[in-house]
Design a protein around this motif. Structure first.
Motif, PDB file in Angstrom:
ATOM      1  N   GLY A   1      31.519 -74.146 -52.623  1.00  0.00           N
ATOM      2  CA  GLY A   1      32.548 -74.400 -51.631  1.00  0.00           C
ATOM      3  C   GLY A   1      32.543 -75.846 -51.180  1.00  0.00           C
ATOM      4  O   GLY A   1      31.478 -76.465 -51.026  1.00  0.00           O
ATOM      5  N   ILE A   2      33.730 -76.379 -50.915  1.00  0.00           N
ATOM      6  CA  ILE A   2      33.853 -77.778 -50.536  1.00  0.00           C
ATOM      7  C   ILE A   2      33.220 -78.062 -49.180  1.00  0.00           C
ATOM      8  O   ILE A   2      32.633 -79.122 -48.954  1.00  0.00           O
ATOM      9  CB  ILE A   2      35.356 -78.178 -50.532  1.00  0.00           C
ATOM     10  CG1 ILE A   2      35.515 -79.675 -50.245  1.00  0.00           C
ATOM     11  CG2 ILE A   2      36.130 -77.346 -49.522  1.00  0.00           C
ATOM     12  CD1 ILE A   2      34.992 -80.563 -51.334  1.00  0.00           C
ATOM     13  N   ASP A   3      33.281 -77.088 -48.271  1.00  0.00           N
ATOM     14  CA  ASP A   3      32.704 -77.302 -46.936  1.00  0.00           C
ATOM     15  C   ASP A   3      31.179 -77.408 -46.997  1.00  0.00           C
ATOM     16  O   ASP A   3      30.575 -78.233 -46.296  1.00  0.00           O
ATOM     17  CB  ASP A   3      33.129 -76.169 -45.996  1.00  0.00           C
ATOM     18  CG  ASP A   3      34.638 -76.144 -45.769  1.00  0.00           C
ATOM     19  OD1 ASP A   3      35.254 -77.223 -45.891  1.00  0.00           O
ATOM     20  OD2 ASP A   3      35.179 -75.056 -45.482  1.00  0.00           O
ATOM     21  N   VAL A   4      30.567 -76.563 -47.819  1.00  0.00           N
ATOM     22  CA  VAL A   4      29.100 -76.582 -47.930  1.00  0.00           C
ATOM     23  C   VAL A   4      28.625 -77.898 -48.546  1.00  0.00           C
ATOM     24  O   VAL A   4      27.659 -78.525 -48.070  1.00  0.00           O
ATOM     25  CB  VAL A   4      28.619 -75.373 -48.760  1.00  0.00           C
ATOM     26  CG1 VAL A   4      27.109 -75.449 -48.976  1.00  0.00           C
ATOM     27  CG2 VAL A   4      28.978 -74.071 -48.071  1.00  0.00           C
ATOM     28  N   ILE A   5      29.292 -78.339 -49.611  1.00  0.00           N
ATOM     29  CA  ILE A   5      28.885 -79.580 -50.264  1.00  0.00           C
ATOM     30  C   ILE A   5      29.116 -80.771 -49.347  1.00  0.00           C
ATOM     31  O   ILE A   5      28.286 -81.696 -49.267  1.00  0.00           O
ATOM     32  CB  ILE A   5      29.653 -79.756 -51.589  1.00  0.00           C
ATOM     33  CG1 ILE A   5      29.348 -78.595 -52.540  1.00  0.00           C
ATOM     34  CG2 ILE A   5      29.281 -81.069 -52.233  1.00  0.00           C
ATOM     35  CD1 ILE A   5      27.896 -78.463 -52.909  1.00  0.00           C
ATOM     36  N   THR A   6      30.232 -80.758 -48.626  1.00  0.00           N
ATOM     37  CA  THR A   6      30.507 -81.868 -47.701  1.00  0.00           C
ATOM     38  C   THR A   6      29.466 -81.921 -46.593  1.00  0.00           C
ATOM     39  O   THR A   6      29.006 -83.005 -46.193  1.00  0.00           O
ATOM     40  CB  THR A   6      31.911 -81.706 -47.098  1.00  0.00           C
ATOM     41  OG1 THR A   6      32.875 -81.639 -48.154  1.00  0.00           O
ATOM     42  CG2 THR A   6      32.245 -82.882 -46.199  1.00  0.00           C
ATOM     43  N   ALA A   7      29.076 -80.752 -46.077  1.00  0.00           N
ATOM     44  CA  ALA A   7      28.052 -80.720 -45.027  1.00  0.00           C
ATOM     45  C   ALA A   7      26.705 -81.210 -45.536  1.00  0.00           C
ATOM     46  O   ALA A   7      25.938 -81.830 -44.782  1.00  0.00           O
ATOM     47  CB  ALA A   7      27.933 -79.299 -44.478  1.00  0.00           C
ATOM     48  N   SER A   8      26.415 -80.954 -46.806  1.00  0.00           N
ATOM     49  CA  SER A   8      25.129 -81.395 -47.352  1.00  0.00           C
ATOM     50  C   SER A   8      25.081 -82.907 -47.546  1.00  0.00           C
ATOM     51  O   SER A   8      23.993 -83.475 -47.721  1.00  0.00           O
ATOM     52  CB  SER A   8      24.859 -80.699 -48.688  1.00  0.00           C
ATOM     53  OG  SER A   8      25.788 -81.123 -49.670  1.00  0.00           O
ATOM     54  N   LEU A   9      26.248 -83.566 -47.540  1.00  0.00           N
ATOM     55  CA  LEU A   9      26.301 -85.009 -47.732  1.00  0.00           C
ATOM     56  C   LEU A   9      26.431 -85.775 -46.416  1.00  0.00           C
ATOM     57  O   LEU A   9      26.473 -87.006 -46.438  1.00  0.00           O
ATOM     58  CB  LEU A   9      27.466 -85.375 -48.658  1.00  0.00           C
ATOM     59  CG  LEU A   9      27.352 -84.874 -50.101  1.00  0.00           C
ATOM     60  CD1 LEU A   9      28.637 -85.148 -50.862  1.00  0.00           C
ATOM     61  CD2 LEU A   9      26.172 -85.518 -50.809  1.00  0.00           C
ATOM     62  N   LYS A  10      26.524 -85.041 -45.310  1.00  0.00           N
ATOM     63  CA  LYS A  10      26.602 -85.703 -44.003  1.00  0.00           C
ATOM     64  C   LYS A  10      25.199 -86.060 -43.542  1.00  0.00           C
ATOM     65  O   LYS A  10      24.393 -85.197 -43.202  1.00  0.00           O
ATOM     66  CB  LYS A  10      27.265 -84.786 -42.974  1.00  0.00           C
ATOM     67  CG  LYS A  10      28.754 -84.570 -43.200  1.00  0.00           C
ATOM     68  CD  LYS A  10      29.340 -83.686 -42.128  1.00  0.00           C
ATOM     69  CE  LYS A  10      30.836 -83.466 -42.343  1.00  0.00           C
ATOM     70  NZ  LYS A  10      31.420 -82.585 -41.290  1.00  0.00           N
ATOM     71  N   GLY A  11      24.882 -87.317 -43.566  1.00  0.00           N
ATOM     72  CA  GLY A  11      23.557 -87.752 -43.165  1.00  0.00           C
ATOM     73  C   GLY A  11      23.613 -89.096 -42.460  1.00  0.00           C
ATOM     74  O   GLY A  11      24.665 -89.724 -42.351  1.00  0.00           O
TER      75      GLY A  11
END
Length: 322
Positions: free
Chosen positions: A133-143
């Protein structure tokens, strides 16, 4: 004539032991057509008059270097992922491994100063996004990535590139030497499923091309440490694990067993499928069995000077192929 007390790279036994039993190490100096001099080493047995050609010492020198570079690359990759995890970038939880293209693309972008998650998500492969899912991958890249961590990631990436370049250079040199010294053996070994140039050069460096020193194929399997041990006392079997042997040879042939067990329409993949899916045996134990069978095939290919002929249950087909 030169007698040396170094290591017998052909069999892993100190040459001084061979000399004590009457063996002689011969050194032949040649003037090749290309730039440098060529030195060949032979182990001469005065009792039966046989002379065995030893593999070039340079090939054996490069062999542990390749394994060392592999271990160094793994350490650098683990350290690089720990830096990203510290920055709250959890991409490694959703990719197959840290050596994948998507992961490398994200690391390259961060080392160049691109930290926006909307830009980084464009570098992820579509199959990964569809799966998680795009939301999960985007959240994993928020750092939160600081300049110091960007510099550290850039340095680790440069060290990874340098180690990979050195490993490829060593492999290319090993291949060059084997193609010059043992061209036919190198081609015949690659007819075995799961064995290509990298594995073939490593096998030549470990066991050489002359199989006369191993009386049977089982002797080679035992020397490599792939035979189950006989540890039994008072009618109780204490262990059936494999024995100690040549670590580099065992690593190489087991990696080849992974590839051979996934090769379509070959004996090793059919054997692996039957043992794991039909008989429900442990996958890792089956891989060790496949590795032993492959080493037996290596012995016959080098001993009989023939190509690999795949085993089939149809005798007529086997007779036609053979």
């Amino acid at each position: 004539m030169v007698i040396s007390s170094g290591k017998d790279v052909h069999q892993g036994i100190p040459l001084i032991e061979h000399i004590m039993h009457g063996f002689i190490l011969l050194c032949l100096w040649q003037e090749p057509a290309v730039g440098c001099h060529a030195v060949k080493f032979f182990l001469y047995d005065p009792h039966d008059g046989q002379c065995v050609l030893l593999p070039p010492f340079v090939v054996v020198t490069f062999r542990p270097a390749v394994f060392d570079f592999n271990e160094e690359i793994l350490r650098k990759q683990s350290k690089l992922d720990s830096v990203l995890q510290r920055c709250n970038i959890r991409l490694s939880n959703y990719v197959s491994n840290v050596d994948s293209k998507s992961y490398k693309a994200v690391v390259r972008a961060i080392s160049q100063g691109i930290t926006d998650h909307e830009e980084l998500v464009k570098l992820i492969h579509g199959r990964i996004i569809n799966h998680h899912g795009i939301d999960v991958i985007t959240a994993s890249l928020k750092g939160v990535v600081s300049l110091a961590e960007i510099d550290m990631i850039s340095q680790l990436r440069d060290e990874l590139d340098m180690a990979e370049a050195h490993k490829e250079k060593c492999q290319a040199r090993m291949l060059e030497i084997c193609e010059r010294e043992f061209p036919e053996e190198l081609k015949r070994l690659q007819t075995i499923p799961g064995i290509k140039e990298r594995a073939a050069t490593s096998l030549i460096a470990e066991i050489g091309t002359d199989m006369n020193k191993f009386e049977t194929a089982n002797h080679l399997a035992s020397w490599s440490g792939l035979k189950p041990r006989n540890d039994e006392s008072n009618k109780k079997i204490k262990s059936r694990s494999i024995t100690h042997g040549n670590v580099y040879l065992r690593k190489t042939i087991i990696e080849c067993a992974w590839a051979a067990s996934r090769t379509k329409d070959c004996f090793f993949s059919r054997f692996s499928f039957h043992q794991t899916q039909v008989r429900k045996k442990n996958k890792m134990k089956v891989l060790v069995a496949v590795a032993r069978k492959m080493l037996i095939a290596v012995w016959h290919v080098l001993h009989d000077n023939t190509i690999y002929i795949d085993f089939t249950t149809d005798r007529k087909t086997s007779r036609i192929k053979g």
